[in-house]
Design a protein around this motif. Sequence first.
Motif, PDB file in Angstrom:
ATOM      1  N   LEU A 137     -10.399  37.465 -71.987  1.00 57.63           N
ATOM      2  CA  LEU A 137     -11.595  37.314 -72.813  1.00 57.63           C
ATOM      3  C   LEU A 137     -12.765  38.142 -72.297  1.00 57.63           C
ATOM      4  O   LEU A 137     -13.621  38.549 -73.061  1.00 57.63           O
ATOM      5  CB  LEU A 137     -12.004  35.839 -72.874  1.00 57.63           C
ATOM      6  CG  LEU A 137     -11.034  34.918 -73.597  1.00 57.63           C
ATOM      7  CD1 LEU A 137     -11.500  33.473 -73.501  1.00 57.63           C
ATOM      8  CD2 LEU A 137     -10.887  35.324 -75.051  1.00 57.63           C
ATOM      9  N   HIS A 138     -12.833  38.370 -70.994  1.00 58.93           N
ATOM     10  CA  HIS A 138     -13.923  39.108 -70.351  1.00 58.93           C
ATOM     11  C   HIS A 138     -15.257  38.538 -70.803  1.00 58.93           C
ATOM     12  O   HIS A 138     -15.512  37.364 -70.608  1.00 58.93           O
ATOM     13  CB  HIS A 138     -13.803  40.607 -70.574  1.00 58.93           C
ATOM     14  CG  HIS A 138     -12.521  41.157 -70.024  1.00 58.93           C
ATOM     15  ND1 HIS A 138     -12.229  41.140 -68.678  1.00 58.93           N
ATOM     16  CD2 HIS A 138     -11.447  41.700 -70.641  1.00 58.93           C
ATOM     17  CE1 HIS A 138     -11.033  41.661 -68.479  1.00 58.93           C
ATOM     18  NE2 HIS A 138     -10.526  42.000 -69.662  1.00 58.93           N
ATOM     19  N   ASP A 139     -16.094  39.316 -71.466  1.00 59.63           N
ATOM     20  CA  ASP A 139     -17.430  38.831 -71.823  1.00 59.63           C
ATOM     21  C   ASP A 139     -17.531  38.453 -73.296  1.00 59.63           C
ATOM     22  O   ASP A 139     -18.579  38.517 -73.900  1.00 59.63           O
ATOM     23  CB  ASP A 139     -18.475  39.894 -71.471  1.00 59.63           C
ATOM     24  CG  ASP A 139     -19.878  39.315 -71.428  1.00 59.63           C
ATOM     25  OD1 ASP A 139     -20.009  38.119 -71.110  1.00 59.63           O
ATOM     26  OD2 ASP A 139     -20.835  40.050 -71.738  1.00 59.63           O
ATOM     27  N   SER A 140     -16.402  38.068 -73.894  1.00 61.78           N
ATOM     28  CA  SER A 140     -16.431  37.685 -75.304  1.00 61.78           C
ATOM     29  C   SER A 140     -17.006  36.283 -75.446  1.00 61.78           C
ATOM     30  O   SER A 140     -17.231  35.578 -74.475  1.00 61.78           O
ATOM     31  CB  SER A 140     -15.029  37.734 -75.900  1.00 61.78           C
ATOM     32  OG  SER A 140     -14.233  36.731 -75.320  1.00 61.78           O
ATOM     33  N   THR A 141     -17.230  35.865 -76.665  1.00 55.34           N
ATOM     34  CA  THR A 141     -17.808  34.546 -76.924  1.00 55.34           C
ATOM     35  C   THR A 141     -16.994  33.439 -76.282  1.00 55.34           C
ATOM     36  O   THR A 141     -17.543  32.554 -75.650  1.00 55.34           O
ATOM     37  CB  THR A 141     -17.907  34.296 -78.448  1.00 55.34           C
ATOM     38  OG1 THR A 141     -18.687  35.338 -79.013  1.00 55.34           O
ATOM     39  CG2 THR A 141     -18.537  32.960 -78.742  1.00 55.34           C
ATOM     40  N   ARG A 169     -17.621  32.938 -72.583  1.00 53.45           N
ATOM     41  CA  ARG A 169     -18.944  32.428 -72.216  1.00 53.45           C
ATOM     42  C   ARG A 169     -19.112  30.949 -72.529  1.00 53.45           C
ATOM     43  O   ARG A 169     -20.072  30.336 -72.096  1.00 53.45           O
ATOM     44  CB  ARG A 169     -20.022  33.236 -72.940  1.00 53.45           C
ATOM     45  CG  ARG A 169     -20.101  34.674 -72.460  1.00 53.45           C
ATOM     46  CD  ARG A 169     -21.314  35.382 -73.023  1.00 53.45           C
ATOM     47  NE  ARG A 169     -21.354  35.377 -74.478  1.00 53.45           N
ATOM     48  CZ  ARG A 169     -20.845  36.328 -75.256  1.00 53.45           C
ATOM     49  NH1 ARG A 169     -20.234  37.353 -74.724  1.00 53.45           N
ATOM     50  NH2 ARG A 169     -20.955  36.256 -76.559  1.00 53.45           N
TER      51      ARG A 169
END
Length: 124
Positions: free
Chosen positions: A76-80, A83
């Motif tokens: 997902l890394h910095d996806s919604t 977070r």
Amino acid sequence: MAIGDDLTVIREIADILEGIGYVVDYRLLDAWRHGVPQHRKRFILQARRDGVDPMWPELNSERPTVRDAIADLPALHDSTGAREPSVFRRANQCSSEALAILGWIGRHSRSYDAPCARGRQTSI
């Protein structure tokens, strides 16, 4: 999935298709035998008119896990989704209040994920 009385209708459909030149085969398949990590029975009817008998996938002998099913998804890394704070935690990291709730749930129901206090996690 119950076929029961519907088998008559299925057979009638198959007869009609065979009467106009199709080779017909049908089965009730359980999704877990085909790589899906849950029991879902589905009725599948195949009809071919090219002279080749319908083919069926090989059955898996081992039950797949959810991890097996989603292991190849990208991070997902910095996806919604990455977070979002995790509401569900593992049991060994829950507060004593949350563990008491988990104990009550375990005695009074089949299975639940329960939110834990202060981001601690536990597995039940």
